[in-house]
Design a protein around this motif. Structure first.
Motif, PDB file in Angstrom:
ATOM      1  N   LEU A 110       0.835  -1.194   0.000  1.00 51.49           N
ATOM      2  CA  LEU A 110       0.000   0.000   0.000  1.00 51.49           C
ATOM      3  C   LEU A 110       0.872   1.247   0.000  1.00 51.49           C
ATOM      4  N   ILE A 111       0.628   2.141  -0.964  1.00 53.25           N
ATOM      5  CA  ILE A 111       1.348   3.399  -1.060  1.00 53.25           C
ATOM      6  C   ILE A 111       0.366   4.532  -0.799  1.00 53.25           C
ATOM      7  N   THR A 112       0.661   5.370   0.193  1.00 56.08           N
ATOM      8  CA  THR A 112      -0.188   6.512   0.507  1.00 56.08           C
ATOM      9  C   THR A 112       0.561   7.796   0.172  1.00 56.08           C
ATOM     10  N   THR A 113      -0.140   8.717  -0.490  1.00 53.50           N
ATOM     11  CA  THR A 113       0.463   9.982  -0.888  1.00 53.50           C
ATOM     12  C   THR A 113      -0.582  11.093  -0.812  1.00 53.50           C
ATOM     13  N   ALA A 114      -0.106  12.322  -0.947  1.00 53.27           N
ATOM     14  CA  ALA A 114      -0.973  13.496  -1.020  1.00 53.27           C
ATOM     15  C   ALA A 114      -0.507  14.366  -2.173  1.00 53.27           C
ATOM     16  N   PRO A 121      -5.212  26.733   5.233  1.00 49.65           N
ATOM     17  CA  PRO A 121      -6.633  26.640   5.577  1.00 49.65           C
ATOM     18  C   PRO A 121      -7.514  26.976   4.365  1.00 49.65           C
ATOM     19  N   GLY A 122      -8.561  26.195   4.176  1.00 52.39           N
ATOM     20  CA  GLY A 122      -9.463  26.414   3.057  1.00 52.39           C
ATOM     21  C   GLY A 122      -9.020  25.770   1.759  1.00 52.39           C
ATOM     22  N   THR A 123      -7.899  25.056   1.790  1.00 49.82           N
ATOM     23  CA  THR A 123      -7.360  24.441   0.577  1.00 49.82           C
ATOM     24  C   THR A 123      -7.880  23.024   0.391  1.00 49.82           C
ATOM     25  N   LYS A 124      -8.278  22.705  -0.830  1.00 47.00           N
ATOM     26  CA  LYS A 124      -8.690  21.347  -1.185  1.00 47.00           C
ATOM     27  C   LYS A 124      -7.516  20.634  -1.840  1.00 47.00           C
ATOM     28  N   ILE A 125      -7.187  19.453  -1.323  1.00 45.88           N
ATOM     29  CA  ILE A 125      -6.089  18.666  -1.883  1.00 45.88           C
ATOM     30  C   ILE A 125      -6.571  17.240  -2.150  1.00 45.88           C
ATOM     31  N   VAL A 126      -5.721  16.453  -2.784  1.00 43.49           N
ATOM     32  CA  VAL A 126      -6.038  15.060  -3.104  1.00 43.49           C
ATOM     33  C   VAL A 126      -5.205  14.134  -2.223  1.00 43.49           C
ATOM     34  N   LEU A 127      -5.870  13.149  -1.623  1.00 40.60           N
ATOM     35  CA  LEU A 127      -5.183  12.044  -0.965  1.00 40.60           C
ATOM     36  C   LEU A 127      -5.302  10.827  -1.871  1.00 40.60           C
ATOM     37  N   SER A 128      -4.273  10.003  -1.890  1.00 41.45           N
ATOM     38  CA  SER A 128      -4.257   8.870  -2.815  1.00 41.45           C
ATOM     39  C   SER A 128      -3.825   7.593  -2.104  1.00 41.45           C
ATOM     40  N   LEU A 129      -4.541   6.498  -2.387  1.00 41.79           N
ATOM     41  CA  LEU A 129      -4.162   5.161  -1.962  1.00 41.79           C
ATOM     42  C   LEU A 129      -3.905   4.324  -3.204  1.00 41.79           C
ATOM     43  N   GLU A 130      -2.694   3.798  -3.333  1.00 41.98           N
ATOM     44  CA  GLU A 130      -2.408   2.868  -4.428  1.00 41.98           C
ATOM     45  C   GLU A 130      -2.181   1.494  -3.818  1.00 41.98           C
ATOM     46  N   GLU A 155     -12.847  10.397   8.563  1.00 44.38           N
ATOM     47  CA  GLU A 155     -13.694  11.057   9.544  1.00 44.38           C
ATOM     48  C   GLU A 155     -13.764  12.554   9.262  1.00 44.38           C
ATOM     49  N   GLU A 156     -14.990  13.089   9.343  1.00 46.96           N
ATOM     50  CA  GLU A 156     -15.159  14.538   9.196  1.00 46.96           C
ATOM     51  C   GLU A 156     -15.101  15.160  10.578  1.00 46.96           C
ATOM     52  N   GLY A 157     -14.219  16.122  10.753  1.00 48.62           N
ATOM     53  CA  GLY A 157     -14.062  16.740  12.060  1.00 48.62           C
ATOM     54  C   GLY A 157     -13.616  18.172  11.938  1.00 48.62           C
ATOM     55  N   ALA A 158     -13.009  18.676  13.013  1.00 52.44           N
ATOM     56  CA  ALA A 158     -12.578  20.067  13.043  1.00 52.44           C
ATOM     57  C   ALA A 158     -11.413  20.323  12.095  1.00 52.44           C
ATOM     58  N   ALA A 159     -10.680  19.285  11.737  1.00 53.41           N
ATOM     59  CA  ALA A 159      -9.479  19.471  10.924  1.00 53.41           C
ATOM     60  C   ALA A 159      -9.785  19.600   9.436  1.00 53.41           C
ATOM     61  N   ALA A 160     -10.557  18.670   8.904  1.00 55.27           N
ATOM     62  CA  ALA A 160     -10.760  18.632   7.459  1.00 55.27           C
ATOM     63  C   ALA A 160     -12.118  18.059   7.108  1.00 55.27           C
ATOM     64  N   LYS A 161     -12.584  18.429   5.941  1.00 49.37           N
ATOM     65  CA  LYS A 161     -13.858  17.957   5.415  1.00 49.37           C
ATOM     66  C   LYS A 161     -13.597  17.036   4.231  1.00 49.37           C
ATOM     67  N   PRO A 162     -13.931  15.740   4.351  1.00 51.36           N
ATOM     68  CA  PRO A 162     -13.756  14.840   3.205  1.00 51.36           C
ATOM     69  C   PRO A 162     -14.894  15.010   2.209  1.00 51.36           C
ATOM     70  N   HIS A 163     -14.599  14.815   0.948  1.00 50.29           N
ATOM     71  CA  HIS A 163     -15.606  14.969  -0.103  1.00 50.29           C
ATOM     72  C   HIS A 163     -15.990  13.603  -0.678  1.00 50.29           C
ATOM     73  N   ARG A 190      -5.827   2.308  -7.903  1.00 46.70           N
ATOM     74  CA  ARG A 190      -5.605   3.540  -7.146  1.00 46.70           C
ATOM     75  C   ARG A 190      -6.935   4.198  -6.818  1.00 46.70           C
ATOM     76  N   ILE A 191      -7.025   4.747  -5.617  1.00 47.10           N
ATOM     77  CA  ILE A 191      -8.202   5.483  -5.184  1.00 47.10           C
ATOM     78  C   ILE A 191      -7.770   6.895  -4.818  1.00 47.10           C
ATOM     79  N   ASN A 192      -8.381   7.891  -5.435  1.00 51.21           N
ATOM     80  CA  ASN A 192      -8.125   9.290  -5.111  1.00 51.21           C
ATOM     81  C   ASN A 192      -9.355   9.893  -4.453  1.00 51.21           C
ATOM     82  N   ARG A 193      -9.149  10.709  -3.460  1.00 55.94           N
ATOM     83  CA  ARG A 193     -10.264  11.466  -2.896  1.00 55.94           C
ATOM     84  C   ARG A 193      -9.772  12.804  -2.370  1.00 55.94           C
ATOM     85  N   GLU A 194     -10.671  13.770  -2.362  1.00 52.90           N
ATOM     86  CA  GLU A 194     -10.326  15.127  -1.978  1.00 52.90           C
ATOM     87  C   GLU A 194     -10.760  15.427  -0.541  1.00 52.90           C
ATOM     88  N   ILE A 195      -9.986  16.285   0.113  1.00 46.95           N
ATOM     89  CA  ILE A 195     -10.381  16.834   1.397  1.00 46.95           C
ATOM     90  C   ILE A 195     -10.108  18.331   1.373  1.00 46.95           C
TER      91      ILE A 195
END
Length: 225
Positions: A110-114, A121-130, A155-163, A190-195
């Motif tokens: 498993l390879i995890t990257t961003a 703050p307020g920035t949307k980025i991509v997290l990736s699982l390969e 998990e959605e919490g005070a830190a980040a909002k997953p999409h 590969r699975i990509n998702r934004e937070i």
């Protein structure tokens, strides 16, 4: 890719800003917000009697060589932005490469990257699982009936909002032992998702998670896979 920015600010304001921030790409003045209005992106949550009336919803258009819009990335909140690294990954299909970590078991690698190492703050980025499955291994894909599919929860919490996101296409596999055909993933996928990091802190991406440190302004992103 060529880059240009447009805002409702005057030419003089934009020149002052570009000089102070050392911006070399074109900043275009849409005084009166005529173009912004014509494109239907005028931020109507801003009251007309305020100094900020005329700003657009924050967004980015990707225009092809024929001059046609091929994709667009917009946010409802003027304080939030889709990061350039997010857009480049979405457009190119390449893998994120920041904060790379590798975990390996007898079943998979498993390879995890961003998409970026540091996010404001307020920035949307991509997290990736390969996921690189070992020979002879498979996992059930979402939509399978009667079996437990692979799932990535954040998990959605005070830190980040997953999409919301879409899993990659699966393939159908016939299981001779039970006489069933089911959707699975095999080999590598590969699975990509934004937070979006919430306003009020910044984060240093470390694969699929970050560590909390109030003194350094680092916020956590928790999840399971």
């Amino acid at each position: 890719m060529g880059v240009a920015a447009i805002s409702y600010d005057s030419v003089a304001v934009l020149k002052n800003f570009a000089d102070r921030q050392h911006i070399t790409y074109p900043l275009l003045s849409d005084s009166g917000s005529k173009i912004i209005g014509a494109f239907g992106i005028l931020n109507e949550t801003v009251k007309p009697d305020t100094a900020f009336y005329g700003v657009p919803y924050p967004g980015t258009y990707i225009v092809n060589v024929q001059g046609k819009v091929q994709s667009k990335y917009f946010e409802d909140d003027y304080r939030e932005r889709v990061s350039a690294s997010d857009i480049l990954i979405q457009e190119s299909g390449k893998q994120a490469d920041a904060g790379r970590r590798v975990s390996e078991t007898k079943h998979l690698r498993l390879i995890t990257t961003a998409s970026t190492q540091v996010a404001r703050p307020g920035t949307k980025i991509v997290l990736s699982l390969e996921v690189d499955l070992k020979p002879g291994m498979h996992v059930y894909a979402p939509g399978v009936q009667g079996y437990i599919p692979i799932e990535w929860k954040l998990e959605e919490g005070a830190a980040a909002k997953p999409h919301a996101f879409q899993y990659p296409p699966s393939r159908m596999m016939h299981l001779k032992a039970i006489g069933e055909t089911v959707p699975v993933y095999r080999d590598r996928f590969r699975i990509n998702r934004e937070i979006t990091f919430r306003i009020g802190g910044c984060a240093e991406a470390t694969g699929e998670s970050s560590r909390r440190s109030d003194s350094e302004g680092v916020v956590p992103v928790s999840g399971v896979r």
